[in-house]
Design an enzyme around this catalytic site. Sequence first.
Site, PDB file in Angstrom:
ATOM      1  N   LEU A  91       0.831  -1.202   0.000  1.00 34.38           N
ATOM      2  CA  LEU A  91       0.000   0.000   0.000  1.00 34.38           C
ATOM      3  C   LEU A  91       0.864   1.251   0.000  1.00 34.38           C
ATOM      4  CD1 LEU A  91      -2.784   1.363   0.212  1.00 34.38           C
ATOM      5  CD2 LEU A  91      -2.554   1.241   2.709  1.00 34.38           C
ATOM      6  N   ILE A  92       0.649   2.101  -0.993  1.00 33.71           N
ATOM      7  CA  ILE A  92       1.162   3.466  -0.979  1.00 33.71           C
ATOM      8  C   ILE A  92      -0.031   4.346  -0.612  1.00 33.71           C
ATOM      9  CG2 ILE A  92       2.201   5.339  -2.310  1.00 33.71           C
ATOM     10  CD1 ILE A  92       4.112   3.013  -1.842  1.00 33.71           C
ATOM     11  N   GLN A 129       0.399   8.626  -4.190  1.00 37.27           N
ATOM     12  CA  GLN A 129       0.259   7.772  -5.355  1.00 37.27           C
ATOM     13  C   GLN A 129       0.524   8.564  -6.639  1.00 37.27           C
ATOM     14  OE1 GLN A 129      -3.609   5.913  -4.941  1.00 37.27           O
ATOM     15  NE2 GLN A 129      -3.018   4.805  -3.094  1.00 37.27           N
ATOM     16  N   GLY A 134       5.248   6.913  -8.884  1.00 40.05           N
ATOM     17  CA  GLY A 134       6.166   5.814  -9.162  1.00 40.05           C
ATOM     18  C   GLY A 134       6.752   5.192  -7.916  1.00 40.05           C
ATOM     19  N   ALA A 166       6.611   1.136  -7.537  1.00 39.31           N
ATOM     20  CA  ALA A 166       7.657   0.439  -8.296  1.00 39.31           C
ATOM     21  C   ALA A 166       8.968   0.435  -7.520  1.00 39.31           C
ATOM     22  CB  ALA A 166       7.850   1.099  -9.655  1.00 39.31           C
ATOM     23  N   GLU A 176       0.545 -12.723  -3.488  1.00 37.93           N
ATOM     24  CA  GLU A 176      -0.733 -13.284  -3.060  1.00 37.93           C
ATOM     25  C   GLU A 176      -1.892 -12.461  -3.608  1.00 37.93           C
ATOM     26  OE1 GLU A 176      -3.185 -13.869   1.140  1.00 37.93           O
ATOM     27  OE2 GLU A 176      -1.003 -13.888   1.163  1.00 37.93           O
TER      28      GLU A 176
END
Length: 401
Positions: free
Chosen positions: A228-229, A234, A237, A240, A262
Amino acid sequence: MDDPMETRLKPYVIDSNEALDIKLIRKEDDLEDDDTSFSPEMSHQVFGDSETIFGYKDLQVQLYYSAGSLETYLGMKYTEKLQKGEIDDVEPDDVFPKLMAKLTPPVYDNLDAFVKALSKDEKFKPCGELLHSFTVNDNGNNRQFEVYKADMTCQGFKEYHDRLQMFILWYIDAASFIDVDDDQWHYFNMYEKFTTSGQQRYATIGFATVYQYYAYPNHTRPRIAQVLILPPFQKLGLCANLLRAIYRQYIGSNEVKDITVEDPAIEFQRVRDYVDAINCMKLPSFSRQLLVQGFNKDMINEARDKFKINKRQSRRIYEILRLQMTDLSNEQEYRDYRLDVKKRLNSPYKRGLQDMKKLESLGNVAIPPPEQRIQSLEKEYRSLEEDYKKVIRRLEEVSEQ
């Protein structure tokens, strides 16, 4: 005809996603700055499947955190509250207990006390080992970020993680808190390193959790479980870069067989595809002249050995990179690509077809006609191609910089 009772109660029903006002406070002025607010994408795990709060008009539930250590404040504002007995025996929802059951104490209910607690961020430092640091140009502003790997032996980290994991309820569907007593969990946390009033500070940006599974005979298989960012950060980048930091932790280890994910969300799968495609583009087995010849064992082995990419994901990266080099205006070239992908998509159906025929003979299932399967396969392919093209566009944007 409208129900009179429903009509009277409707003004007191509010969307819990709209009512919840979340802030990450770096300085006191942020409390009154609407630009620092963000909302949850979902709230059913706290407020029920309807995601509504009943009994208030113009409700605002204030869930504020100090940006670094995540000291927590919970408050409420409203213009009117339905009184018990005002409309039959209907009572307003008791909002605080539902949130307090999920939040980690201490939780401030006095705003002045919370403002004083913001000073704790002056001494806040990330727990664990620094894995990755990088700079992002955000509209001409160079912002510095760092990723750390921590564990529960780090003083204060358990309490910090308990506060941080609350965010997954708002942004990851069907999320659940992990067992922090299981030492096979690895924790990766991202922070922004910034300066205010001449003092260096750290602000929480996002996190990932990875579970280290056993793989026969003497290997491990890390599985990325939660990523989670936080919403204010958001589209920069950062996800990544968080993934790259996780890879750095594992790709140099001979004990690690490969890395899995998952039930990846669509957005995260695209980030994973992008990072893996950049890595695989460096490998000889993924060269342009070999991609056109089809997927092969060299691709599987080299992707796994160099970057711990598992077989299923290496096949996906092959398809993305081959699509990138395919001339879509060349009818034969494009057709060969589509058939190659569709053959892979149709394999599970073909493998199960014999069992379906047995069930059909017993009257338990009806096999769809071939034309229906062809339509279904075409739809599945088109959806996949659109996802691949989004990854390719991002790859090409980077190559142009």
